[in-house]
Design an enzyme around this catalytic site. Structure first.
Site, PDB file in Angstrom:
ATOM      1  N   ALA A  29       8.115-134.199   8.744  1.00 24.17           N
ATOM      2  CA  ALA A  29       7.414-133.496   9.818  1.00 24.17           C
ATOM      3  C   ALA A  29       6.879-132.167   9.278  1.00 24.17           C
ATOM      4  O   ALA A  29       7.427-131.603   8.336  1.00 24.17           O
ATOM      5  CB  ALA A  29       8.364-133.241  10.973  1.00 24.17           C
ATOM      6  N   CYS A  70      -8.815-136.726   2.182  1.00 24.71           N
ATOM      7  CA  CYS A  70      -8.757-138.172   2.430  1.00 24.71           C
ATOM      8  C   CYS A  70      -8.314-138.539   3.841  1.00 24.71           C
ATOM      9  O   CYS A  70      -9.044-139.216   4.558  1.00 24.71           O
ATOM     10  CB  CYS A  70      -7.834-138.820   1.420  1.00 24.71           C
ATOM     11  SG  CYS A  70      -8.326-138.431  -0.259  1.00 24.71           S
TER      12      CYS A  70
HETATM   13  C1  UGA Z   1      -3.809-139.695   0.121  1.00 22.98           C
HETATM   14  C2  UGA Z   1      -3.032-141.005  -0.080  1.00 22.98           C
HETATM   15  O1  UGA Z   1      -1.622-140.731  -0.103  1.00 22.98           O
HETATM   16  C3  UGA Z   1      -3.455-141.685  -1.380  1.00 22.98           C
HETATM   17  O2  UGA Z   1      -2.773-142.946  -1.503  1.00 22.98           O
HETATM   18  C4  UGA Z   1      -4.966-141.920  -1.344  1.00 22.98           C
HETATM   19  O3  UGA Z   1      -5.413-142.479  -2.566  1.00 22.98           O
HETATM   20  C5  UGA Z   1      -5.674-140.590  -1.150  1.00 22.98           C
HETATM   21  O4  UGA Z   1      -5.219-139.989   0.083  1.00 22.98           O
HETATM   22  C6  UGA Z   1      -7.151-140.884  -1.078  1.00 22.98           C
HETATM   23  O5  UGA Z   1      -7.592-141.577  -0.163  1.00 22.98           O
HETATM   24  O6  UGA Z   1      -7.876-140.515  -2.019  1.00 22.98           O
HETATM   25  P1  UGA Z   1      -3.638-137.203  -0.863  1.00 22.98           P
HETATM   26  O7  UGA Z   1      -4.743-136.853   0.088  1.00 22.98           O
HETATM   27  O8  UGA Z   1      -3.710-136.738  -2.271  1.00 22.98           O
HETATM   28  O9  UGA Z   1      -3.466-138.806  -0.952  1.00 22.98           O
HETATM   29  O10 UGA Z   1      -2.331-136.579  -0.268  1.00 22.98           O
HETATM   30  P2  UGA Z   1      -0.914-137.054   0.297  1.00 22.98           P
HETATM   31  O11 UGA Z   1       0.144-136.740  -0.675  1.00 22.98           O
HETATM   32  O12 UGA Z   1      -0.973-138.432   0.800  1.00 22.98           O
HETATM   33  O13 UGA Z   1      -0.753-136.017   1.501  1.00 22.98           O
HETATM   34  C7  UGA Z   1      -1.721-135.928   2.544  1.00 22.98           C
HETATM   35  C8  UGA Z   1      -1.322-134.908   3.570  1.00 22.98           C
HETATM   36  O14 UGA Z   1      -0.241-135.388   4.350  1.00 22.98           O
HETATM   37  C9  UGA Z   1      -0.858-133.553   3.017  1.00 22.98           C
HETATM   38  O15 UGA Z   1      -1.430-132.530   3.806  1.00 22.98           O
HETATM   39  C10 UGA Z   1       0.644-133.590   3.174  1.00 22.98           C
HETATM   40  O16 UGA Z   1       1.197-132.302   3.324  1.00 22.98           O
HETATM   41  C11 UGA Z   1       0.791-134.411   4.443  1.00 22.98           C
HETATM   42  N1  UGA Z   1       2.074-135.117   4.563  1.00 22.98           N
HETATM   43  C12 UGA Z   1       2.407-136.099   3.691  1.00 22.98           C
HETATM   44  C13 UGA Z   1       2.924-134.804   5.616  1.00 22.98           C
HETATM   45  O17 UGA Z   1       2.630-133.914   6.450  1.00 22.98           O
HETATM   46  N2  UGA Z   1       4.105-135.496   5.750  1.00 22.98           N
HETATM   47  C14 UGA Z   1       4.475-136.477   4.886  1.00 22.98           C
HETATM   48  O18 UGA Z   1       5.562-137.061   5.080  1.00 22.98           O
HETATM   49  C15 UGA Z   1       3.604-136.789   3.832  1.00 22.98           C
END
Ligand code: UGA
Length: 437
Positions: A248, A256
Site C-alpha cells: 500500500a 507505464c
Molecule cells: C511496470 C511493470 O511492472 C513492468 O512489468 C512493465 O514492463 C512496465 O511497467 C512497462 O509497461 O514498461 P515500472 O513502471 O517500471 O514497470 O514500475 P513498477 O515497479 O511496476 O512500479 C509501478 C508503480 O507502482 C510505482 O509507482 C510503484 O511505487 C507502485 N507500486 C508497485 C505500488 O504502489 N505498490 C506495489 O506493491 C508495487
C-alpha cells in the site's frame, strides 16, 4: 552466421530501446540502434547513458564495440533484418495511446522490405492488424516488454516469460525472434498478434488493480485499527493471490501503469464496452495521493505558510524517471493549500526541478528536513532508512512524518519523538505532555 547471433536493430533508444540494445549486445549480437535525437546518439556513442538504470552504463561500455548508435535509418536497414520498435507511445489528451511515432517508423521502411518489424512499444490491441493491413507482406511480430525500471537489466536477462505474437504467414519471423531470447531460459509463449498486445495491457492493468485494491484495503484498515502490512502478508500467503504488488502507498506512477490502464480503458470504450473496474482503479489511484494532504491537515490544521519537506521525487526508487510521479501531484496540491514545499531526491532532482514550479530543491535529505513543519516520504530510496531520526527530530520545526510508502519503522520514529502517519496503519500522535506531580 548462427541464428542466435543475428544482428539486431533497435529503433528508438529511450529506456526500453537502450536496455534492449545493450542486453542483446551483452548476449553477443551486433546491434545497430537508431534514434532521431543527435545529442542522445552522441552521448551513447561516448558510452554515457541518458537514463539512470543500475548496471546499464557498465554493460554499455563493456559491449561498446558491438553497438553502433546512429541517427540514420538507412544504416540500420542495411545492417539488421530484425528490427525492434521501441519508440514511445505517450497518452494523448483523450487518454488513447499516441501512435504517431510508430506510424512514422513504419513509413520509413522500404516497400519491398525483407525486414521483420518487432513491436516492443506498448500499443493498443489492434495496432498490429492495422499495420499489417496498411503494409501487406511486412513480417510483423508483437513482442511486448515486461521490464521494470530500476531492475530492467536483471529482468531482461532473467525473464519470467517472453511473449511472441505473430499471425499466419509470419511463423518464420516469430521463430527468429524466439531464437534471440532462447539463451535466456524464460518461458517463450507463442500466440497471435492481438493476444500478445492484450497480454501486455492486461498484465499492467491487473498489477495496477492489485495496487489500487490494497490501497483501498489500507484505507479501511485505518478505520478499523488493522495494519495493512499484516493483511497483505496474510493475503499473499495464498498462492492464488501471491504476495507481490500488495504494498500500500500513495499510488502507482511511472510511464507505464497510468498510461496503459487508461489506454486499455479507452480501447474498450472505443469498442463500446465500459470497463468499470479500471475506472475505479484510476480514481482510487488519484485519491490516494490526495489523502496525504488530509493526513497533514489532521495534525497541522491549515497548511498556509507551513514548510513541508518531500523525501524522494522519482516515481519509484533506483530511477530518475519523473513521469506521472506521485510527487508532482502532491507538490501541486500542497502548494494549492498554501504550503511552502522543499524537496530532495538523490537522483531525480535535476529532472524534477524542470517539472516542479516553485519547489525548493535541497542538496540532501537533512537540508530538506531542516526547519520543516512536516515531512512526507514519497519515494522509498534506501538512504532514507539510514537517517538518524533523533537528529532529524531535533532539526525539524515539528517532528511529523507521513510515510507514503510504509517504509520507515514507526516504533523507532515514535521513540525519536515523531508523530507518524503511515498508509493503512494506526497513526502515532504526539506524546501527551507529562502530567504534573
Ligand atoms: C511496470 C511493470 O511492472 C513492468 O512489468 C512493465 O514492463 C512496465 O511497467 C512497462 O509497461 O514498461 P515500472 O513502471 O517500471 O514497470 O514500475 P513498477 O515497479 O511496476 O512500479 C509501478 C508503480 O507502482 C510505482 O509507482 C510503484 O511505487 C507502485 N507500486 C508497485 C505500488 O504502489 N505498490 C506495489 O506493491 C508495487
Amino acid at each position: 552466421m548462427s541464428p542466435e547471433r543475428e544482428p539486431v536493430g533497435v529503433i528508438g533508444v529511450g529506456w526500453v530501446g537502450l536496455v534492449t540494445a545493450v542486453c542483446f549486445a551483452e548476449l553477443g549480437h551486433e546491434v545497430v540502434a537508431r534514434d532521431i535525437v543527435p545529442e542522445k546518439v552522441e552521448s551513447l556513442a561516448r558510452g554515457e547513458t541518458t537514463i539512470h538504470e543500475p548496471g546499464l552504463e557498465e554493460m554499455l561500455r563493456r559491449n561498446a564495440e558491438r553497438i553502433t548508435f546512429t541517427t540514420e535509418m538507412s544504416e540500420l536497414l542495411d545492417r539488421a533484418r530484425l528490427l525492434f520498435v521501441c519508440v514511445d507511445t505517450p497518452p494523448t489528451y483523450s487518454g488513447d495511446a499516441d501512435l504517431s511515432r510508430v506510424r512514422t517508423v513504419v513509413q520509413e521502411l522500404p516497400e519491398d522490405s525483407e525486414h521483420v518489424l518487432i513491436m516492443k512499444s506498448t500499443v493498443p490491441a489492434g495496432t498490429g492488424h492495422s499495420i499489417r493491413r496498411d503494409r501487406a507482406g511486412l513480417p510483423y511480430v508483437s513482442c511486448p516488454e515486461f521490464l521494470k525500471e530500476g531492475t530492467a537489466v536483471k529482468d531482461f536477462m532473467n525473464p519470467d516469460r517472453v511473449v511472441v505474437g505473430a499471425d499466419a504467414g509470419d511463423e518464420g519471423a516469430a521463430a527468429a525472434v524466439a531464437a534471440l531470447y532462447e539463451p535466456l531460459g524464460g518461458e517463450i509463449l507463442h500466440t497471435d498478434v492481438a493476444s500478445a498486445e492484450m497480454i501486455k495491457l492486461a498484465s499492467n492493468a491487473f498489477l495496477a488493480t492489485k495496487i489500487s485494491f490494497i490501497n483501498e484495503i489500507a484505507n479501511v484498515c485505518e478505520e478499523v485499527g488493522a495494519d495493512v502490512g499484516e493483511v497483505a502478508a496474510g493475503m499473499g500467503l495464498d498462492a492464488r493471490i501471491g504476495s507481490s504488488f500488495l504494498r500500500a502507498g500513495i499510488g502507482y506512477g511511472g510511464s507505464c501503469f497510468p498510461k496503459d490502464v487508461s489506454a486499455l480503458k479507452m480501447l474498450a470504450g472505443n469498442t463500446g464496452y465500459h470497463f468499470q473496474l479500471l475506472t475505479a482503479v484510476i480514481e482510487v489511484n488519484e485519491l490516494q495521493k490526495r489523502r496525504v494532504v488530509s493526513k497533514l491537515q489532521k495534525h497541522l490544521g491549515s497548511l498556509i505558510g507551513k514548510r513541508i519537506a518531500l523525501l524522494g521525487l522519482a516515481f519509484k526508487p533506483d530511477t530518475d524517471d519523473m513521469r506521472e510521479a506521485s510527487s508532482l501531484v502532491l507538490a501541486a496540491r500542497l502548494q494549492g493549500e498554501g504550503a511552502e514545499v522543499v524537496a530532495y531526491d538523490p537522483v531525480a532532482a535535476g529532472r524534477a526541478g524542470e517539472m516542479l514550479d516553485s519547489v525548493e530543491m535541497a542538496a540532501s535529505a537533512l537540508a530538506a528536513l531542516d526547519g520543516a513543519d512536516a515531512a512526507v516520504l514519497v519515494t522509498e530510496w534506501g538512504e532514507f532508512a539510514t537517517l538518524d531520526w533523533n537528529d532529524v527530530a531535533a532539526r525539524m520545526a515539528r517532528p511529523l512524518i507521513v510515510d507514503g510508502r510504509n517504509f520507515l519503522d514507526p516504533k523507532a520514529l515514535a521513540e525519536a519523538g515523531f508523530e507518524y502517519e503511515g498508509i493503512g496503519k494506526t497513526a502515532i500522535d504526539a506524546p501527551a505532555p507529562a502530567a504534573n506531580g
